[in-house]
Design a protein around this motif. Structure first.
Motif, PDB file in Angstrom:
ATOM      1  N   GLU A   1       0.838  -1.188   0.000  1.00 31.40           N
ATOM      2  CA  GLU A   1       0.000   0.000   0.000  1.00 31.40           C
ATOM      3  C   GLU A   1       0.880   1.248   0.000  1.00 31.40           C
ATOM      4  O   GLU A   1       1.930   1.293   0.643  1.00 31.40           O
ATOM      5  N   GLN A   2       0.432   2.266  -0.703  1.00 36.32           N
ATOM      6  CA  GLN A   2       1.234   3.471  -0.860  1.00 36.32           C
ATOM      7  C   GLN A   2       1.527   4.156   0.471  1.00 36.32           C
ATOM      8  O   GLN A   2       2.635   4.667   0.685  1.00 36.32           O
ATOM      9  N   TYR A   3       0.565   4.144   1.380  1.00 37.99           N
ATOM     10  CA  TYR A   3       0.782   4.841   2.646  1.00 37.99           C
ATOM     11  C   TYR A   3       1.890   4.175   3.449  1.00 37.99           C
ATOM     12  O   TYR A   3       2.648   4.843   4.166  1.00 37.99           O
ATOM     13  N   LEU A   4       2.034   2.831   3.348  1.00 35.74           N
ATOM     14  CA  LEU A   4       3.128   2.142   4.026  1.00 35.74           C
ATOM     15  C   LEU A   4       4.477   2.541   3.428  1.00 35.74           C
ATOM     16  O   LEU A   4       5.455   2.777   4.144  1.00 35.74           O
ATOM     17  N   PHE A   5       4.521   2.590   2.103  1.00 31.19           N
ATOM     18  CA  PHE A   5       5.756   2.954   1.420  1.00 31.19           C
ATOM     19  C   PHE A   5       6.179   4.374   1.798  1.00 31.19           C
ATOM     20  O   PHE A   5       7.354   4.632   2.082  1.00 31.19           O
ATOM     21  N   LEU A   6       5.228   5.308   1.800  1.00 25.76           N
ATOM     22  CA  LEU A   6       5.545   6.697   2.105  1.00 25.76           C
ATOM     23  C   LEU A   6       5.988   6.860   3.559  1.00 25.76           C
ATOM     24  O   LEU A   6       6.872   7.670   3.867  1.00 25.76           O
TER      25      LEU A   6
END
Length: 360
Positions: free
Chosen positions: A306-311
């Protein structure tokens, strides 16, 4: 025609050294007209017309002419000439470009001059001039060297432009994938054809390569790495846990801090492709390009994380970054050297507090 390259000592004519020749043949990935067999045929015709017997063959297959270090055949030829371990007085080459596409034309001239000093003449059999040392011959030969070098420069620019265009279209440009991802070969209509293994390459111009999620167990590990990192577990600790539980990497090598770091920074896992972060043109040194030159294609890969984890992971990495002075960096390196007894890229990458090699 392949047998034309085989020299049988029992068939060597009893002729003086002056009538004996070696042939040097090289093929990279140019065109079929530069195949080893085609070169050998032209060289054999030249030898016959000039009453030369080919007694030795030096060859480099699948090697670029940009550098000497990757060409074992030419290296051996020059070593034999330098040490006097030769029984020939001529070296026959298909043309100037087969001798090399050196970006510094003086390098090409230097290797030929080494042969000349040893009393050995280099002949370019497919060229329209005789390499006889006359002014016209020298002018034409140097012009051919410049043309050979320029061909590589133009080809490099065209290949880079084509790769950049495909990267903007969402196609993957590279010979291997990353952990948890696979390279899928697709046709001109983007229909899947096969999954490529590491080192495999596409053969048809109309085919392209896309990145897709890999095996379910690998994608699960990728997510687990992000989750553990966000629980304040270091890259070294994560690698240690993976090695302890015998989780294999895509290369078969053990997990380490640098490999975990590359995964945490890799936008492929959130669906983006990045190209041109590094340049490796004309077999020169690899260099990192500024972000404004990067080519980013978003949403072209099925996301693994998920993008929020990556960010969140990216922010943690950026917040902990500390720019060390050269003096402080050397102090930490000396401390590590005293503790470990030696220094290596692996030791530096795995030591907390030392600047790791920039991930690719």
């Amino acid at each position: 025609m392949g047998n034309a390259l085989v020299v049988r000592r029992t068939r060597l004519p009893q002729s003086p050294t002056a009538h004996r020749a070696a042939q040097y043949v090289r093929m990279s990935t140019d065109y079929q007209r530069y195949s080893i067999e085609n070169q050998a045929a032209v060289i054999a015709t030249y030898a016959n017309l000039h009453q030369l017997s080919i007694v030795r063959t030096y060859r480099d297959e699948g090697e670029s002419g940009l550098k000497l270090k990757n060409r074992a055949g030419l290296i051996q030829l020059l070593d034999d000439v330098r040490t006097g371990q030769v029984d020939f007085n001529h070296i026959l080459v298909y043309d100037v470009s087969r001798w090399g596409r050196f970006q510094d034309t003086d390098e090409s001239a230097h290797y030929e001059y080494m042969c000349k000093q040893a009393g050995i003449k280099v002949a370019y059999c497919a060229e329209q001039f005789d390499n006889d040392g006359t002014m016209m011959s020298s002018i034409l030969k140097n012009l051919k060297r410049v043309m050979a070098a320029e061909y590589s420069r133009e080809l490099s620019a065209k290949v880079h432009a084509g790769a950049s265009r495909f990267a903007r279209m969402g196609f993957y440009v590279g010979r291997s994938g990353q952990y948890g991802l696979r390279r899928q070969l697709v046709d001109e209509k983007r229909q899947p054809k096969a999954v490529l293994k590491n080192g495999d390459r596409k053969y048809f111009v109309t085919d392209h390569v896309r990145l897709i999620p890999g095996a379910a167990d690998e994608t699960k590990i990728v997510r687990w790495i992000f989750e553990q990192f966000l629980r304040q577990q270091s890259e070294t600790a994560i690698a240690r846990d993976l090695n302890r539980t015998a989780v294999p990497t895509s290369t078969g090598r053990p997990w380490n801090r640098a490999l975990i770091g590359r995964i945490l920074r890799n936008e492929n896992y959130i669906g983006n492709l990045l190209y041109n972060r590094r340049s490796f043109k004309l077999r020169g040194e690899r260099q990192y390009n500024p972000p404004e030159l990067w080519i980013r294609s978003e949403g072209c890969v099925e996301a693994t994380v998920e993008q929020y984890l990556f960010l969140r992971a990216r922010k943690v990495i950026e917040d902990r970054r500390v720019d060390l002075s050269e003096e402080e960096m050397l102090t930490r390196l000396r401390r590590t050297l005293m503790k470990k007894g030696k220094l290596s890229p692996a030791i530096i990458n795995d030591t907390v507090g030392l600047p790791a090699r920039q991930p690719t």
